[in-house]
Design a protein around this motif. Structure first.
Motif, PDB file in Angstrom:
ATOM      1  N   SER A 146      15.359   0.125  -4.165  1.00  0.00           N
ATOM      2  CA  SER A 146      16.432  -1.312  -5.261  1.00  0.00           C
ATOM      3  C   SER A 146      16.218  -1.057  -6.441  1.00  0.00           C
ATOM      4  O   SER A 146      16.868  -1.190  -7.090  1.00  0.00           O
ATOM      5  N   LYS A 147      15.020  -1.402  -6.547  1.00  0.00           N
ATOM      6  CA  LYS A 147      14.428  -1.834  -7.972  1.00  0.00           C
ATOM      7  C   LYS A 147      13.981  -0.567  -9.099  1.00  0.00           C
ATOM      8  O   LYS A 147      13.421  -1.116 -10.084  1.00  0.00           O
ATOM      9  N   ASN A 148      13.816   0.303  -7.616  1.00  0.00           N
ATOM     10  CA  ASN A 148      12.622   1.055  -8.618  1.00  0.00           C
ATOM     11  C   ASN A 148      13.826   2.905  -8.039  1.00  0.00           C
ATOM     12  O   ASN A 148      13.206   4.430  -8.511  1.00  0.00           O
ATOM     13  N   TYR A 149      14.489   3.155  -8.384  1.00  0.00           N
ATOM     14  CA  TYR A 149      15.506   4.353  -8.158  1.00  0.00           C
ATOM     15  C   TYR A 149      16.150   5.387  -8.817  1.00  0.00           C
ATOM     16  O   TYR A 149      16.586   6.208  -8.916  1.00  0.00           O
ATOM     17  N   LEU A 150      15.900   4.637 -10.331  1.00  0.00           N
ATOM     18  CA  LEU A 150      16.309   5.524 -11.083  1.00  0.00           C
ATOM     19  C   LEU A 150      15.198   6.768 -11.687  1.00  0.00           C
ATOM     20  O   LEU A 150      13.492   6.355 -11.287  1.00  0.00           O
ATOM     21  N   LYS A 151      15.673   7.191 -11.766  1.00  0.00           N
ATOM     22  CA  LYS A 151      14.548   8.527 -11.899  1.00  0.00           C
ATOM     23  C   LYS A 151      13.545   8.933 -13.318  1.00  0.00           C
ATOM     24  O   LYS A 151      14.218   7.649 -14.541  1.00  0.00           O
ATOM     25  N   ASP A 152      12.560   8.864 -13.303  1.00  0.00           N
ATOM     26  CA  ASP A 152      11.779   9.720 -14.438  1.00  0.00           C
ATOM     27  C   ASP A 152      11.183   8.309 -14.960  1.00  0.00           C
ATOM     28  O   ASP A 152      10.701   7.384 -16.354  1.00  0.00           O
ATOM     29  N   VAL A 153      10.926   6.670 -13.808  1.00  0.00           N
ATOM     30  CA  VAL A 153      10.154   6.036 -14.088  1.00  0.00           C
ATOM     31  C   VAL A 153       8.751   6.185 -13.644  1.00  0.00           C
ATOM     32  O   VAL A 153       8.357   6.428 -12.986  1.00  0.00           O
ATOM     33  N   ALA A 172       0.516  -1.429  -0.190  1.00  0.00           N
ATOM     34  CA  ALA A 172      -0.007   0.031  -0.289  1.00  0.00           C
ATOM     35  C   ALA A 172       0.931   1.563  -0.433  1.00  0.00           C
ATOM     36  O   ALA A 172       0.446   2.285  -0.458  1.00  0.00           O
ATOM     37  N   GLY A 173       2.183   1.129   0.984  1.00  0.00           N
ATOM     38  CA  GLY A 173       3.456   2.441   0.386  1.00  0.00           C
ATOM     39  C   GLY A 173       3.789   2.462  -0.511  1.00  0.00           C
ATOM     40  O   GLY A 173       4.033   3.891  -0.805  1.00  0.00           O
ATOM     41  N   LEU A 174       3.434   1.671  -1.689  1.00  0.00           N
ATOM     42  CA  LEU A 174       4.345   2.518  -2.846  1.00  0.00           C
ATOM     43  C   LEU A 174       2.676   3.335  -3.306  1.00  0.00           C
ATOM     44  O   LEU A 174       3.497   3.559  -4.476  1.00  0.00           O
ATOM     45  N   ARG A 189      10.092   6.489  -7.126  1.00  0.00           N
ATOM     46  CA  ARG A 189      11.215   6.222  -6.892  1.00  0.00           C
ATOM     47  C   ARG A 189      10.831   7.109  -5.430  1.00  0.00           C
ATOM     48  O   ARG A 189      11.557   7.019  -4.436  1.00  0.00           O
ATOM     49  N   ALA A 190      10.164   8.369  -5.315  1.00  0.00           N
ATOM     50  CA  ALA A 190      10.175   9.226  -4.784  1.00  0.00           C
ATOM     51  C   ALA A 190       9.049   8.563  -3.800  1.00  0.00           C
ATOM     52  O   ALA A 190       9.524   8.762  -2.087  1.00  0.00           O
ATOM     53  N   ARG A 191       8.433   7.992  -4.110  1.00  0.00           N
ATOM     54  CA  ARG A 191       7.460   6.549  -2.445  1.00  0.00           C
ATOM     55  C   ARG A 191       7.607   5.426  -2.135  1.00  0.00           C
ATOM     56  O   ARG A 191       7.975   5.784  -1.486  1.00  0.00           O
ATOM     57  N   ILE A 212       6.237  14.648  -7.607  1.00  0.00           N
ATOM     58  CA  ILE A 212       7.235  15.466  -7.017  1.00  0.00           C
ATOM     59  C   ILE A 212       8.755  14.109  -6.398  1.00  0.00           C
ATOM     60  O   ILE A 212       8.195  13.766  -6.520  1.00  0.00           O
ATOM     61  N   ASP A 213       9.255  14.256  -7.147  1.00  0.00           N
ATOM     62  CA  ASP A 213      10.365  13.772  -7.264  1.00  0.00           C
ATOM     63  C   ASP A 213      11.491  14.087  -5.627  1.00  0.00           C
ATOM     64  O   ASP A 213      11.690  14.680  -5.217  1.00  0.00           O
ATOM     65  N   TRP A 214      12.055  13.598  -5.775  1.00  0.00           N
ATOM     66  CA  TRP A 214      13.012  13.632  -3.452  1.00  0.00           C
ATOM     67  C   TRP A 214      13.656  14.735  -4.754  1.00  0.00           C
ATOM     68  O   TRP A 214      14.483  15.487  -3.615  1.00  0.00           O
ATOM     69  N   ASP A 215      14.328  14.768  -5.304  1.00  0.00           N
ATOM     70  CA  ASP A 215      15.347  16.042  -5.689  1.00  0.00           C
ATOM     71  C   ASP A 215      14.544  17.498  -5.775  1.00  0.00           C
ATOM     72  O   ASP A 215      15.022  18.617  -6.563  1.00  0.00           O
TER      73      ASP A 215
END
Length: 509
Positions: free
Chosen positions: A208-215, A83-85, A307-309, A375-378
């Motif tokens: 670890s599976k979804n750290y790339l930006k713009d996914v 759910a947190g995803l 990736r922010a989630r 919103i992204d983490w950067d």
């Protein structure tokens, strides 16, 4: 309000008149548990001398709480991690919210009938049945991610609700019964933290599976396989649970377990429990206590990148550890009456939640005026937008830990804890079903859920003040034990010594 708190506490005698302390039915409370009293305290010297170390460790209350906490880590925590995803990591959260609403609807139904079921088959086997259902949810998201089918996601929600409902009832009864009276707050904190550590692990897997930006879109399929593997691990730990009557607490006491009632009598206890003052006064709190989950998960899915989630679900549980153990120490203060600790705990939880809700509503109003996009983490907006979600992952669990501590303060025996836990869990699940159902509407803003959460908390405060004012100075089960021991001491002057507790853990009938 302060005047209400300062009124005299209720009669704490096991046979007292306060209906919050009674079984609330035709079953005589003292008669149903009197047969178990002779086994209620263990001769620890003889126990250490005659029972193997491995068995003493296995039967110890802390070991049993750890086994339940591991299951909570593998099952409910993994569900929270999904759910947190944000919508299970889907491109839109509506399908996941539908499945979750169905899950909690079925969970509420099973919890309503769960007291009689668990008291008949026993806590251990109810936990086993529930643990068998945990992998269904993870596998349904895996199949949805890999094959795109929606039907299994919905069916998986229903099946998970049935199995998890059975597990939840057993868990609630166990966690309220196992802990020694002077350490209930810390035991419950350990349990709550275990659930949140599971979300931490889930967040680490996701990141670890979804750290790339713009996914774009959902998380990778491998993420769900990792969740399924962890969910499968709950079953062997469920088989290691000891029946409640064989548990030995660290203070040398056993859990008071009453005689098994007939199915007809157990079914009658449902209405008596649901209409008892204990449950009626805590009902709005139960509806509110998990309501935040669906609303703030939708908030995360609506405004944050994948990736922010993932980062959010990883770091959110950290402060929960501090908060839950802090509340646990407050609730276990030795030189403060149980009623006063209940008052302090109530206002601690209310004030912290109110602060988070106000902050969240302010942020949501800003987003309705100016849509922030994804919103992204950067992003410079990330800290202020994420912190309400971060703190609600602490204040929400605090409300649950506190409520189970309060319910256990009225316990007369283990079966009463199971029934009360089942009733409270039923109402919790209704609240979650409503929350996720609200968020299936694409036009519904998270602001609506936030305002409803705030309103429910405000509505719960009045009845909770009344309930907290009824908190006995001592747990009724402890009073029963103390009075029995006093009677034994008096009788031993005139007659032979009472029988010692069987060292193999079997109770006498």
């Amino acid at each position: 309000m302060s005047a209400a708190f300062d009124t005299a506490p209720p009669n704490t005698h096991a046979g007292g008149d306060d209906d919050a302390l009674r079984t609330n039915g035709t079953v005589p409370m003292n008669d149903t548990i009197s047969h178990n009293l002779d086994d209620a305290r263990v001769d620890m010297d003889a126990y250490a001398r005659d029972v193997p170390l491995w068995k003493r460790v296995h039967q110890h209350s802390l070991t049993q709480m750890m086994l339940i906490s591991v299951q909570a880590f593998c099952g409910p925590a993994m569900s929270d991690a999904i759910a947190g995803l944000g919508g299970g990591g889907l491109a839109t959260p509506q399908t996941s919210n539908t499945a979750m609403a169905l899950l909690y609807t079925m969970l509420a139904t099973v919890c309503f009938l769960g007291g009689p079921l668990v008291n008949k088959i026993g806590v251990k086997w109810a936990l086993v049945i529930g643990a068998m259902s945990f992998p269904i949810e993870g596998s349904s998201y895996y199949c949805n991610s890999k094959y795109g089918n929606q039907w299994y996601l919905i069916l998986g929600g229903a099946l998970s609700g049935i199995g998890t409902g059975c597990w939840y009832v057993a868990e609630a009864g166990a966690i309220m019964s196992i802990a020694p009276s002077g350490a209930r707050g810390k035991y419950l904190a350990f349990w709550i933290v275990s659930r949140n550590l599971g979300q931490l692990v889930g967040g680490a897997i996701n990141l670890s599976k979804n750290y790339l930006k713009d996914v774009e879109g959902g998380v990778t399929t491998d993420t769900y396989l990792a969740f399924v593997i962890i969910e499968c691990l709950a079953l062997p730990f469920a088989f290691l649970i000891t029946p409640l009557e064989k548990v030995v607490r660290s203070d040398g006491t056993r859990i008071l377990v009453s005689e098994t009632l007939s199915t007809k009598m157990e079914l009658k206890q449902i209405s008596r429990t649901m209409t008892s003052s204990l449950i009626m006064l805590s009902s709005i709190w139960a509806l509110w206590s998990f309501f935040y989950s669906g609303t703030w998960s939708t908030y995360l899915a609506t405004y944050f990148s994948v990736r922010a989630r993932a980062l959010s679900s990883l770091i959110s549980p950290f402060f929960c550890i501090v908060g839950c153990f802090g509340l646990g120490f407050i609730l276990d203060m030795k030189h403060v009456s149980q009623r006063r600790r209940a008052q302090i705990g109530l206002f601690t939880v209310i004030i912290l939640n109110a602060g988070v809700y106000i902050w969240s509503i302010i942020m949501q109003v800003r987003f309705k005026t100016n849509d922030p996009g994804s919103i992204d983490w950067d992003s410079g907006l990330y800290p202020t937008a994420f912190l309400p979600y971060f703190f609600v992952q602490t204040t929400g669990p605090l409300s649950q830990s506190y409520m189970y501590w309060l319910l256990s303060s009225f316990a007369t025996d283990a079966q009463a804890n199971v029934r009360n836990g089942a009733a409270f869990r039923c109402l919790e699940a209704v609240g979650q079903a409503i929350a996720y159902g609200m968020n299936t509407k694409t036009t519904t803003s998270p602001l609506v859920g936030m305002c409803v959460s705030f309103a429910l908390m405000a509505a719960a405060l009045g009845p909770m003040i009344v309930l907290v004012n009824r908190t006995p100075d001592h747990i009724p089960a402890d009073v029963i034990l103390a009075e029995h021991e006093k009677g034994i001491d008096s009788a031993s002057i005139k007659g032979p010594e009472p029988s010692t507790v069987p060292l193999d853990g079997d109770r006498k009938v």
